[in-house]
Each structure stands twice: as structure tokens, then as C-alpha cells.
Motif scaffolding. Structure first.
Motif, short mmCIF file in Angstrom:
data_model
loop_
_atom_site.label_atom_id
_atom_site.label_comp_id
_atom_site.label_asym_id
_atom_site.label_seq_id
_atom_site.Cartn_x
_atom_site.Cartn_y
_atom_site.Cartn_z
N LEU A 31 0.83 -1.19 0.00
CA LEU A 31 0.00 0.00 0.00
C LEU A 31 0.87 1.25 0.00
CD1 LEU A 31 -2.57 -0.98 2.79
CD2 LEU A 31 -2.90 -1.12 0.33
N SER A 32 0.38 2.29 -0.62
CA SER A 32 1.07 3.57 -0.52
C SER A 32 0.84 4.12 0.89
CB SER A 32 0.52 4.55 -1.56
OG SER A 32 -0.80 4.93 -1.21
N LEU A 33 1.58 5.14 1.27
CA LEU A 33 1.41 5.72 2.59
C LEU A 33 -0.02 6.24 2.77
CD1 LEU A 33 2.50 6.64 5.30
CD2 LEU A 33 3.25 8.76 4.19
N LYS A 34 -0.56 6.88 1.75
CA LYS A 34 -1.92 7.42 1.81
C LYS A 34 -2.93 6.29 2.01
CE LYS A 34 -4.48 10.96 -0.61
NZ LYS A 34 -4.51 11.79 -1.80
N GLN A 35 -2.75 5.20 1.26
CA GLN A 35 -3.66 4.06 1.39
C GLN A 35 -3.53 3.42 2.77
OE1 GLN A 35 -2.09 1.97 -1.99
NE2 GLN A 35 -3.96 2.29 -3.18
N PHE A 36 -2.30 3.32 3.26
CA PHE A 36 -2.07 2.73 4.58
C PHE A 36 -2.76 3.55 5.67
CE2 PHE A 36 0.38 2.58 8.51
CZ PHE A 36 0.32 1.23 8.80
N VAL B 103 -9.99 3.54 8.64
CA VAL B 103 -11.18 2.69 8.47
C VAL B 103 -11.21 1.62 9.57
CG1 VAL B 103 -12.28 0.96 6.98
CG2 VAL B 103 -11.42 3.10 6.00
N LEU B 104 -10.08 0.99 9.84
CA LEU B 104 -10.05 -0.05 10.88
C LEU B 104 -10.36 0.55 12.25
CD1 LEU B 104 -6.97 -2.15 9.73
CD2 LEU B 104 -9.38 -2.78 9.59
N GLY B 105 -9.83 1.73 12.53
CA GLY B 105 -10.12 2.40 13.80
C GLY B 105 -11.59 2.75 13.92
N LEU B 106 -12.17 3.18 12.83
CA LEU B 106 -13.58 3.51 12.81
C LEU B 106 -14.43 2.26 13.05
CD1 LEU B 106 -15.67 5.72 12.31
CD2 LEU B 106 -15.40 5.32 9.87
N TYR B 107 -14.06 1.17 12.41
CA TYR B 107 -14.77 -0.11 12.59
C TYR B 107 -14.71 -0.55 14.05
CZ TYR B 107 -16.05 -5.00 11.82
OH TYR B 107 -16.65 -6.24 11.87
N GLU C 53 -21.70 -6.12 7.82
CA GLU C 53 -22.13 -6.24 6.42
C GLU C 53 -21.72 -5.01 5.61
OE1 GLU C 53 -23.32 -7.75 3.02
OE2 GLU C 53 -23.25 -8.86 4.91
N GLU C 54 -21.89 -3.82 6.18
CA GLU C 54 -21.51 -2.59 5.47
C GLU C 54 -20.01 -2.56 5.18
OE1 GLU C 54 -23.24 0.25 4.26
OE2 GLU C 54 -24.82 -1.25 4.42
N PHE C 55 -19.20 -2.89 6.16
CA PHE C 55 -17.75 -2.86 5.96
C PHE C 55 -17.32 -3.95 4.98
CE2 PHE C 55 -17.84 0.05 9.44
CZ PHE C 55 -16.70 0.81 9.31
N LYS C 56 -17.94 -5.11 5.10
CA LYS C 56 -17.61 -6.22 4.18
C LYS C 56 -17.98 -5.87 2.74
CE LYS C 56 -18.20 -10.31 6.53
NZ LYS C 56 -18.87 -11.56 6.84
N ARG C 57 -19.15 -5.27 2.59
CA ARG C 57 -19.65 -4.94 1.25
C ARG C 57 -18.75 -3.92 0.56
NH1 ARG C 57 -23.58 -1.18 -0.31
NH2 ARG C 57 -24.08 -0.74 1.85
N ASN C 58 -18.11 -3.06 1.33
CA ASN C 58 -17.30 -1.99 0.75
C ASN C 58 -15.80 -2.24 0.85
OD1 ASN C 58 -19.45 -0.19 -0.05
ND2 ASN C 58 -19.85 -0.01 2.14
N LYS C 59 -15.38 -3.43 1.26
CA LYS C 59 -13.96 -3.66 1.51
C LYS C 59 -13.10 -3.61 0.25
CE LYS C 59 -13.21 -8.62 1.43
NZ LYS C 59 -12.79 -9.75 2.22
N ASN C 60 -13.66 -3.81 -0.91
CA ASN C 60 -12.87 -3.78 -2.14
C ASN C 60 -12.95 -2.45 -2.87
OD1 ASN C 60 -11.91 -6.46 -1.90
ND2 ASN C 60 -13.88 -7.22 -2.61
N MET D 299 -17.54 7.37 2.36
CA MET D 299 -17.99 6.28 3.25
C MET D 299 -17.46 6.49 4.67
SD MET D 299 -17.91 2.87 0.90
CE MET D 299 -16.57 3.23 -0.23
N ILE D 300 -16.22 6.98 4.80
CA ILE D 300 -15.66 7.26 6.13
C ILE D 300 -16.48 8.34 6.82
CG2 ILE D 300 -13.66 8.26 7.32
CD1 ILE D 300 -11.87 6.76 5.29
N THR D 301 -16.83 9.38 6.07
CA THR D 301 -17.63 10.47 6.63
C THR D 301 -18.99 9.95 7.09
OG1 THR D 301 -16.52 12.08 5.23
CG2 THR D 301 -18.65 12.73 6.15
N GLN D 302 -19.63 9.12 6.26
CA GLN D 302 -20.93 8.56 6.63
C GLN D 302 -20.82 7.67 7.87
OE1 GLN D 302 -22.14 6.56 3.02
NE2 GLN D 302 -23.39 8.31 2.36
N ALA D 303 -19.78 6.87 7.92
CA ALA D 303 -19.59 5.98 9.08
C ALA D 303 -19.35 6.80 10.35
CB ALA D 303 -18.43 5.02 8.83
N ASN D 304 -18.58 7.88 10.23
CA ASN D 304 -18.37 8.76 11.39
C ASN D 304 -19.68 9.37 11.85
OD1 ASN D 304 -15.62 8.81 12.27
ND2 ASN D 304 -15.07 9.82 10.37
#
Length: 87
Positions: free
Chosen positions: A10-15, A21-25, A50-57, A67-72
């Protein structure tokens, strides 16, 4: 001399985004544990998984940020609901 990173690294940005995302989950699951009713807890836990699984790719950076904003927002709403229920 080529890069020593594996091709799928992963790039630094992706990491950093992945860590967010993991912290939010984790935060959502921790908050769900505070829900008093077992049936509601199970429903919310299943919904979150289900939401996190559905969007994991997802790979589109703008979509992921949205999606991060919505989850927050969902997490804040749940936390506010729990505070109101306790008072």
C-alpha cells in the motif's frame, strides 16, 4: 535498483486511510457493545459488519472518503442516542 516493496504494498496514503477505516470499525463495534438490548446489539453488529464487508474492495479515493464520513456520522448518532438513553 528496484523497489524492495512487494508489488501489492500500500502507498502511505492508502495505509493511513486503511488505519482510519479499521479504527472507525473498532470504534463502532465498541460503541455497539454499550447498547443495552441484546437484539438491538446483534442487529447493529450485523449491520456494521455487512456494510464494511460490502465496501472492503472499494478503490475510489473519493468514494472511500465519503464512506468514512458517513460511518463517522453513524457513530456519532449512535453515541448521542446512547447518551440520551442513559440520562
Amino acid at each position: 535498483m528496484g523497489s524492495r516493496l512487494p508489488p501489492a504494498a500500500l502507498s502511505l496514503k492508502q495505509f493511513l486511510q486503511r488505519q482510519k477505516v479499521l479504527g472507525l470499525y473498532r470504534g463502532i463495534l465498541r460503541t455497539i457493545r454499550q447498547v443495552p438490548d441484546e437484539a438491538d446489539r446483534k442487529y447493529l453488529r450485523d449491520w456494521a459488519r455487512e456494510e464494511f464487508k460490502r465496501n472492503k474492495n472499494a478503490t475510489n479515493q473519493d468514494a472511500i472518503r465519503m464512506m468514512i464520513t458517513q460511518a463517522n456520522n453513524h457513530l456519532e448518532e449512535l453515541q448521542k442516542s446512547l447518551l440520551l438513553a442513559r440520562s
